[in-house]
Write an enzyme that holds these catalytic residues in place. Structure first.
Site, PDB file in Angstrom:
ATOM      1  N   GLY A 141      30.457  18.790   2.918  1.00  0.00           N
ATOM      2  CA  GLY A 141      29.283  18.076   3.414  1.00  0.00           C
ATOM      3  C   GLY A 141      29.555  17.088   4.526  1.00  0.00           C
ATOM      4  CD  GLU A 180      33.891  23.070  -3.033  1.00  0.00           C
ATOM      5  OE1 GLU A 180      34.228  23.608  -4.080  1.00  0.00           O
ATOM      6  OE2 GLU A 180      32.715  22.713  -2.796  1.00  0.00           O
ATOM      7  N   PRO A 181      35.314  21.565   2.777  1.00  0.00           N
ATOM      8  CG  PRO A 181      36.971  21.204   4.362  1.00  0.00           C
ATOM      9  CD  PRO A 181      36.749  21.282   2.882  1.00  0.00           C
ATOM     10  N   GLY A 182      33.038  23.005   5.064  1.00  0.00           N
ATOM     11  CA  GLY A 182      32.616  24.237   5.722  1.00  0.00           C
ATOM     12  C   GLY A 182      32.349  23.902   7.173  1.00  0.00           C
ATOM     13  NE  ARG A 183      26.912  20.851   8.595  1.00  0.00           N
ATOM     14  CZ  ARG A 183      25.797  21.588   8.534  1.00  0.00           C
ATOM     15  NH1 ARG A 183      25.362  22.192   9.611  1.00  0.00           N
ATOM     16  NH2 ARG A 183      25.127  21.693   7.403  1.00  0.00           N
ATOM     17  CE1 TYR A 203      18.574  24.508   6.375  1.00  0.00           C
ATOM     18  CE2 TYR A 203      19.820  25.320   8.250  1.00  0.00           C
ATOM     19  CZ  TYR A 203      19.508  25.378   6.910  1.00  0.00           C
ATOM     20  OH  TYR A 203      20.130  26.292   6.112  1.00  0.00           O
ATOM     21  CB  CYS A 212       7.570  38.900  18.320  1.00  0.00           C
ATOM     22  SG  CYS A 212       7.418  39.850  19.788  1.00  0.00           S
ATOM     23  CD  GLU A 213       8.600  34.017  13.464  1.00  0.00           C
ATOM     24  OE1 GLU A 213       8.498  35.263  13.399  1.00  0.00           O
ATOM     25  OE2 GLU A 213       8.498  33.277  12.495  1.00  0.00           O
TER      26      GLU A 213
HETATM   27  N1  LLP Z   1      30.622  23.072  -1.374  1.00  0.00           N
HETATM   28  C1  LLP Z   1      29.429  23.400  -1.901  1.00  0.00           C
HETATM   29  C2  LLP Z   1      29.302  23.490  -3.342  1.00  0.00           C
HETATM   30  C3  LLP Z   1      28.329  23.650  -1.065  1.00  0.00           C
HETATM   31  O1  LLP Z   1      27.164  23.956  -1.595  1.00  0.00           O
HETATM   32  C4  LLP Z   1      28.494  23.573   0.344  1.00  0.00           C
HETATM   33  C5  LLP Z   1      27.375  23.856   1.247  1.00  0.00           C
HETATM   34  C6  LLP Z   1      29.762  23.243   0.845  1.00  0.00           C
HETATM   35  C7  LLP Z   1      30.800  22.987  -0.040  1.00  0.00           C
HETATM   36  C8  LLP Z   1      30.042  23.137   2.321  1.00  0.00           C
HETATM   37  O2  LLP Z   1      29.276  22.160   2.925  1.00  0.00           O
HETATM   38  P1  LLP Z   1      29.568  21.749   4.457  1.00  0.00           P
HETATM   39  O3  LLP Z   1      30.936  21.110   4.528  1.00  0.00           O
HETATM   40  O4  LLP Z   1      29.513  22.980   5.257  1.00  0.00           O
HETATM   41  O5  LLP Z   1      28.470  20.818   4.791  1.00  0.00           O
HETATM   42  N2  LLP Z   1      22.846  26.444   5.954  1.00  0.00           N
HETATM   43  C9  LLP Z   1      22.849  25.007   6.037  1.00  0.00           C
HETATM   44  C10 LLP Z   1      23.969  24.388   5.233  1.00  0.00           C
HETATM   45  C11 LLP Z   1      23.942  24.788   3.764  1.00  0.00           C
HETATM   46  C12 LLP Z   1      25.081  24.187   3.003  1.00  0.00           C
HETATM   47  C13 LLP Z   1      25.130  24.722   1.622  1.00  0.00           C
HETATM   48  N3  LLP Z   1      26.236  24.255   0.855  1.00  0.00           N
HETATM   49  C14 LLP Z   1      22.926  24.593   7.513  1.00  0.00           C
HETATM   50  O6  LLP Z   1      22.954  25.453   8.382  1.00  0.00           O
HETATM   51  O7  LLP Z   1      22.913  23.414   7.812  1.00  0.00           O
END
Ligand code: LLP
Length: 434
Positions: A246, A288-291, A332, A359-360
């Site tokens: 997050g 758990e970094p994603g973004r 979002y 088309c939106e």
């Molecule tokens: N761990 C868990 C349990 C999660 O649910 C998530 C994201 C992450 C880690 C990774 O979060 P991050 O570091 O990426 O913020 N589609 C949306 C974001 C949805 C995130 C869902 N869970 C967007 O495009 O902003």
């Protein structure tokens, strides 16, 4: 400080030493371009800053932010773990070479197929989302005569200020068990005694794109208090804690910065202090970094088509992609900036909207951005699109999904080929006239 490998050579944007014009010629547009060196640097920054002498740190890449064999292979090579939420993500992770024990499985409604797949493939940990899911998993484990290491997902009730769709810690959230749920203690007592579920500890994730570090500190404090309470209640010491992802990123020029490296160092210190204060036996702490792992490394380039002046509103510059390659503005209200990447030195800015070709009416990639007057054939680049745009891409209006290319030190590496027209119908069955 983590830096993008962007350069301006004679007004032309270069990424990883390659001009976007060269990349467009070779791969076409829309094109997702990933700065490979920045992903490596970011992965290393996570490893080097989130570490401690008293706990083992486990940095898992949240593959929902982006998962293809190339990207996951690169992440695996950096020694990280993998966070998955579906059978598909586990499968791709393993195909990319992750050892199953370095993968963990999340999900608020895991299917039997997913749980059996995780157990059979000896996935490291399953994060249980509810009491009902615990009973379901226990039954499956019993049937299979297996044991599984698990964490329980807690909703720590931390109200973040991010977009409602990406908050996960409200009282009505669909994830985890709320810390204020009156039955939580009895659930945990029962889980701690299970012969099949080996409850190692707890997990929480407060939301995504959270820019204020204070929320993460609050989360950590709550989780440590909770672990201590549960330790006393069950007479069992818990060895694992996972604080989720997050961590925010700077999406556009008006956003403030999120100093990732400093945050990670401070966060690790706070965690160490808590472990010591409460005399906990926690030996492993995960995030758990994603973004924050891949967003800044991604740039999408498009070719400019027409420019339209409507009766009201800013003039629209149309590009050859849009909501199917980046749904985030429509879903979002995410705000990005754009560049005319082949005319970086042209500073006669005017205000434009950037519209897609779908088309939106809601297919507007950017509501307002400053650009030199765009001409057909110009290259429009949108920065900071590395996370979730490709991952959430679709074939709406039957556009083939774009190519994905990684670049580093003047070399380009094809990661995902552009879909062909035949790909669009490869799973369709023909009507036979009955
Ligand atoms: N761990 C868990 C349990 C999660 O649910 C998530 C994201 C992450 C880690 C990774 O979060 P991050 O570091 O990426 O913020 N589609 C949306 C974001 C949805 C995130 C869902 N869970 C967007 O495009 O902003």
């Amino acid at each position: 400080m983590l830096k993008k490998n962007y350069t301006n050579i004679d007004g032309m944007l270069h990424i990883g030493g390659l001009s976007v014009e060269y990349l467009r010629k070779k791969y076409g547009t829309p094109l997702y371009i990933y700065d490979q060196k920045l992903i490596k640097d970011t992965a290393r920054a996570f490893r080097e800053n989130f570490k401690s002498d008293i706990f083992a740190s486990e940095v898992s890449f949240a593959s929902k932010a982006g998962s293809n064999l190339y990207l996951l292979g690169l992440i695996k090579n950096e020694g990280l773990f993998l966070d998955t939420v579906s059978i598909g993500e586990m499968y791709i992770g393993m195909k990319a070479g992750f050892e199953p024990k370095k993968i963990h499985l999340h999900g608020n409604n895991k299917t039997k197929e997913e749980l059996v797949f995780a157990i059979e493939n000896k996935i490291g940990t399953i994060i249980i989302d509810s009491y009902e899911e615990f009973l379901f998993l226990e039954e499956i484990l019993k049937e299979m005569d297996e044991k599984m290491d698990c964490l329980l997902r807690i909703n720590p009730d931390v109200k973040t200020s991010t977009h409602k769709y990406i908050q996960t810690s409200n009282a009505d959230s669909k994830f985890g068990i709320n810390i204020r749920d009156e039955k939580i203690e009895s659930y945990i007592k029962e889980m701690a005694q299970s012969q099949f579920v080996n409850l190692l500890g707890f997990h929480a994730h407060i939301g995504s794109q959270v820019m204020e570090v204070g929320f993460f500190e609050e989360e950590a404090k709550i989780l440590f208090d909770f672990t201590k309470k549960m330790q006393d209640l069950t007479d069992q010491s818990f060895s694992h804690l996972n604080l989720g992802g997050g961590f925010g990123v700077r999406q556009n020029k008006n956003d403030k910065d999120f100093d990732l490296e400093k945050f990670l160092r401070d966060f690790a210190k706070i965690i160490e202090e808590k472990i010591k204060d409460y005399k906990l036996k926690i030996t492993r702490v995960g995030i758990e970094p994603g973004r924050s792992m891949i967003n800044q490394a991604g740039t999408t380039i498009y070719s400019v088509g027409s420019v339209k002046h409507t009766l009201e509103g800013l003039p629209l510059v149309f590009v050859d992609g849009g909501m199917s390659d980046n749904i985030r503005p429509s879903l979002y209200g995410a705000k990005y900036d754009a560049l005319i990447a082949n005319r970086l030195d042209d500073k006669n800015y005017e205000k434009f909207r950037v519209g897609g070709k779908f088309c939106e009416s809601g297919d507007i990639l950017i509501e307002e951005t400053d650009l030199p007057y765009p001409k057909r054939g110009d290259i429009l680049a949108i920065e900071n699109t590395g996370a979730y745009s490709l991952a959430m891409s679709s074939n709406y209006n039957k556009l083939p999904k774009p190519t994905v290319v990684f670049v580093e030190d003047g070399k380009d590496y094809l990661a995902v080929k552009r879909e062909t027209l035949d790909d669009l119908i490869k799973n369709d069955c023909e009507y036979k006239g009955e």
